[in-house]
Design a protein around this motif. Structure first.
Motif, PDB file in Angstrom:
ATOM      1  N   GLN A 101      -1.146  -3.563 -12.386  1.00  0.00           N
ATOM      2  CA  GLN A 101      -0.528  -4.321 -13.775  1.00  0.00           C
ATOM      3  C   GLN A 101      -1.648  -5.348 -14.210  1.00  0.00           C
ATOM      4  N   ASP A 102      -1.795  -5.291 -15.499  1.00  0.00           N
ATOM      5  CA  ASP A 102      -2.509  -6.319 -16.047  1.00  0.00           C
ATOM      6  C   ASP A 102      -1.637  -7.594 -16.731  1.00  0.00           C
ATOM      7  N   VAL A 103      -0.231  -7.380 -16.924  1.00  0.00           N
ATOM      8  CA  VAL A 103       0.902  -8.032 -17.388  1.00  0.00           C
ATOM      9  C   VAL A 103       1.960  -7.666 -16.437  1.00  0.00           C
ATOM     10  N   PRO A 104       2.718  -8.721 -16.008  1.00  0.00           N
ATOM     11  CA  PRO A 104       3.739  -8.434 -15.017  1.00  0.00           C
ATOM     12  C   PRO A 104       4.919  -7.468 -15.794  1.00  0.00           C
ATOM     13  N   ALA A 105       5.590  -6.555 -15.143  1.00  0.00           N
ATOM     14  CA  ALA A 105       6.345  -5.641 -15.600  1.00  0.00           C
ATOM     15  C   ALA A 105       6.084  -4.737 -16.524  1.00  0.00           C
ATOM     16  N   PHE A 106       4.763  -4.610 -16.796  1.00  0.00           N
ATOM     17  CA  PHE A 106       4.213  -3.614 -17.697  1.00  0.00           C
ATOM     18  C   PHE A 106       3.123  -2.653 -17.054  1.00  0.00           C
ATOM     19  N   TYR A 107       3.490  -1.835 -16.234  1.00  0.00           N
ATOM     20  CA  TYR A 107       2.420  -0.676 -15.811  1.00  0.00           C
ATOM     21  C   TYR A 107       1.589  -0.169 -16.598  1.00  0.00           C
TER      22      TYR A 107
END
Length: 121
Positions: A101-107
């Motif tokens: 993940q580069d952004v939490p909750a967005f794989y």
């Protein structure tokens, strides 16, 4: 820091490293800006055919005070130069289907193969 070394017989290595010392107005590390990023690539060229493998390493990123997991991703590609304007390529991004993940909750995307033609005018 950037390095590029031609090893001979069509082989070469490229590498780069970035140390991000980013701070927001509160003096904290900026969100989603990894502290350490490195890329290591090797390429082999045989006449009009080029093979490349690139390992991307990302470490020490945070988001809203939460440390994101470090990750490594391997991409591979091949390109055949038909003539000066036309090339055929194939690549696989995230070859080993790493979950990161580069952004939490967005794989991010899993293994992603691509093939195509590129024509330059």
């Amino acid at each position: 820091m950037i390095a590029s070394i031609e090893l001979g017989n069509g082989w070469g290595i490229d590498a780069n490293y970035t140390y991000n010392e980013t701070e927001d107005t509160a003096g904290e590390q900026r969100r989603r800006r990894p502290r350490n990023i490195a890329n290591i690539a090797t390429h082999y060229q045989l006449d009009k055919l080029t093979f490349t493998a690139n390992l991307r390493i990302v470490k020490d990123a945070i988001d809203a005070g939460v440390k994101l997991e470090d990750y490594e991703v391997l991409d591979v590609s091949a390109k055949y130069q038909v003539n000066p304007q036309l090339s055929i390529f194939a690549r696989v991004e995230n070859l080993f289907d790493a979950n990161y993940q580069d952004v939490p909750a967005f794989y991010t995307s899993g293994e992603a193969p691509h093939v195509g033609l590129k024509y330059q005018f």
